[in-house]
Design a protein around this motif. Structure first.
Motif, PDB file in Angstrom:
ATOM      1  N   GLU A  67       0.893  -0.939  -0.051  1.00  0.00           N
ATOM      2  CA  GLU A  67      -0.037  -0.081  -0.193  1.00  0.00           C
ATOM      3  C   GLU A  67       0.702   1.080  -0.027  1.00  0.00           C
ATOM      4  OE1 GLU A  67      -2.697  -0.361   3.321  1.00  0.00           O
ATOM      5  OE2 GLU A  67      -3.979  -1.969   2.265  1.00  0.00           O
ATOM      6  N   GLU A  68       1.964   1.126   0.824  1.00  0.00           N
ATOM      7  CA  GLU A  68       2.935   2.529   0.834  1.00  0.00           C
ATOM      8  C   GLU A  68       3.452   2.845  -0.434  1.00  0.00           C
ATOM      9  OE1 GLU A  68       5.596   1.768   3.938  1.00  0.00           O
ATOM     10  OE2 GLU A  68       4.141   1.911   5.521  1.00  0.00           O
ATOM     11  N   LYS A  69       3.893   1.529  -1.277  1.00  0.00           N
ATOM     12  CA  LYS A  69       4.400   1.758  -2.584  1.00  0.00           C
ATOM     13  C   LYS A  69       3.225   2.272  -3.382  1.00  0.00           C
ATOM     14  CE  LYS A  69       7.830  -1.951  -2.386  1.00  0.00           C
ATOM     15  NZ  LYS A  69       8.193  -3.297  -2.797  1.00  0.00           N
ATOM     16  N   ARG A  70       2.219   1.937  -3.579  1.00  0.00           N
ATOM     17  CA  ARG A  70       1.073   2.535  -4.107  1.00  0.00           C
ATOM     18  C   ARG A  70       0.763   3.829  -4.010  1.00  0.00           C
ATOM     19  NH1 ARG A  70      -2.961  -1.871  -3.210  1.00  0.00           N
ATOM     20  NH2 ARG A  70      -1.552  -2.900  -2.232  1.00  0.00           N
ATOM     21  N   LYS A  71       0.706   4.108  -2.845  1.00  0.00           N
ATOM     22  CA  LYS A  71       0.506   5.421  -2.235  1.00  0.00           C
ATOM     23  C   LYS A  71       1.722   6.646  -2.780  1.00  0.00           C
ATOM     24  CE  LYS A  71      -2.051   4.407   1.955  1.00  0.00           C
ATOM     25  NZ  LYS A  71      -2.125   4.366   3.419  1.00  0.00           N
ATOM     26  N   GLY A  72       2.713   6.110  -2.711  1.00  0.00           N
ATOM     27  CA  GLY A  72       3.754   6.838  -3.186  1.00  0.00           C
ATOM     28  C   GLY A  72       4.109   7.083  -4.675  1.00  0.00           C
ATOM     29  N   MET A  73       3.148   7.100  -5.491  1.00  0.00           N
ATOM     30  CA  MET A  73       3.411   7.102  -6.821  1.00  0.00           C
ATOM     31  C   MET A  73       4.096   8.485  -7.171  1.00  0.00           C
ATOM     32  SD  MET A  73       0.698   6.829  -9.822  1.00  0.00           S
ATOM     33  CE  MET A  73      -0.658   7.442  -8.996  1.00  0.00           C
ATOM     34  N   GLY A  74       5.101   8.599  -7.676  1.00  0.00           N
ATOM     35  CA  GLY A  74       5.877   9.641  -8.191  1.00  0.00           C
ATOM     36  C   GLY A  74       5.336  10.795  -9.029  1.00  0.00           C
ATOM     37  N   LEU A  75       5.896  11.670  -8.879  1.00  0.00           N
ATOM     38  CA  LEU A  75       5.247  12.917  -9.649  1.00  0.00           C
ATOM     39  C   LEU A  75       5.422  12.770 -11.089  1.00  0.00           C
ATOM     40  CD1 LEU A  75       4.193  15.819  -9.748  1.00  0.00           C
ATOM     41  CD2 LEU A  75       6.668  16.657  -9.543  1.00  0.00           C
ATOM     42  N   GLY A  76       6.604  12.089 -11.569  1.00  0.00           N
ATOM     43  CA  GLY A  76       6.595  11.680 -13.150  1.00  0.00           C
ATOM     44  C   GLY A  76       5.694  10.777 -13.514  1.00  0.00           C
ATOM     45  N   VAL A  77       5.185   9.734 -12.715  1.00  0.00           N
ATOM     46  CA  VAL A  77       4.193   8.948 -13.151  1.00  0.00           C
ATOM     47  C   VAL A  77       2.836   9.638 -13.241  1.00  0.00           C
ATOM     48  CG1 VAL A  77       2.683   6.849 -12.557  1.00  0.00           C
ATOM     49  CG2 VAL A  77       5.316   6.785 -12.113  1.00  0.00           C
ATOM     50  N   LYS A  78       2.784  10.488 -12.287  1.00  0.00           N
ATOM     51  CA  LYS A  78       1.383  11.362 -12.475  1.00  0.00           C
ATOM     52  C   LYS A  78       1.321  12.187 -13.546  1.00  0.00           C
ATOM     53  CE  LYS A  78       0.816  11.275  -7.334  1.00  0.00           C
ATOM     54  NZ  LYS A  78       0.679  12.158  -6.154  1.00  0.00           N
ATOM     55  N   ILE A  79       2.460  13.026 -14.016  1.00  0.00           N
ATOM     56  CA  ILE A  79       2.512  13.948 -15.118  1.00  0.00           C
ATOM     57  C   ILE A  79       2.263  12.908 -16.381  1.00  0.00           C
ATOM     58  CG2 ILE A  79       4.050  15.250 -16.418  1.00  0.00           C
ATOM     59  CD1 ILE A  79       4.968  16.391 -13.883  1.00  0.00           C
ATOM     60  N   LEU A  80       2.937  11.761 -16.538  1.00  0.00           N
ATOM     61  CA  LEU A  80       2.721  10.852 -17.528  1.00  0.00           C
ATOM     62  C   LEU A  80       1.277  10.233 -17.763  1.00  0.00           C
ATOM     63  CD1 LEU A  80       3.850   9.115 -19.738  1.00  0.00           C
ATOM     64  CD2 LEU A  80       4.520   7.501 -18.202  1.00  0.00           C
TER      65      LEU A  80
END
Length: 118
Positions: free
Chosen positions: A52-65
């Protein structure tokens, strides 16, 4: 040695984490290793929480993509709608429309301006 939870039953394995003696009913075999119920639950909870922590910590680059892909998808749908509703009946195939756009883009822009505003 007998099972820690069931003293009347013979132990067949021990938990690799805490060392409790386990009978056949108490033994949980995961990945070829023996666990008691408590240790297996603890191990499972730790893995779920770390996932869950890994999924919550989605990076800014992934969000921009993801945002860029969504915008491109919306633009593709809008382009298809504009072509199929306004351009296809008058200019025909997509290849013809693209050829006109490459050679004389103002022609298409003027045409769409008159059609969409009315």
């Amino acid at each position: 040695m007998n099972c820690d939870r069931h003293p009347e039953r013979e132990g067949v394995a021990s938990c690799i984490i805490c060392g409790r003696i386990l009978c056949e009913e108490c033994r949980l075999k995961l990945g070829g290793k023996n666990y008691c119920e408590r240790c297996a639950d603890k191990l499972f909870r730790e893995r779920v929480e770390s996932g869950e922590e890994k999924r919550k910590g989605m990076g800014l680059g992934v969000k921009i993509l993801i945002a860029i892909l969504i915008i491109l998808g919306i633009l593709a749908v809008l382009s298809y709608l504009i072509y199929s509703v306004y351009l296809a009946p008058y200019y025909g195939s997509p290849e013809n429309v693209l050829r006109i756009l490459m050679n004389d883009p103002e022609r298409i822009i003027r045409f769409l301006g008159t059609r969409i505003s009315t």
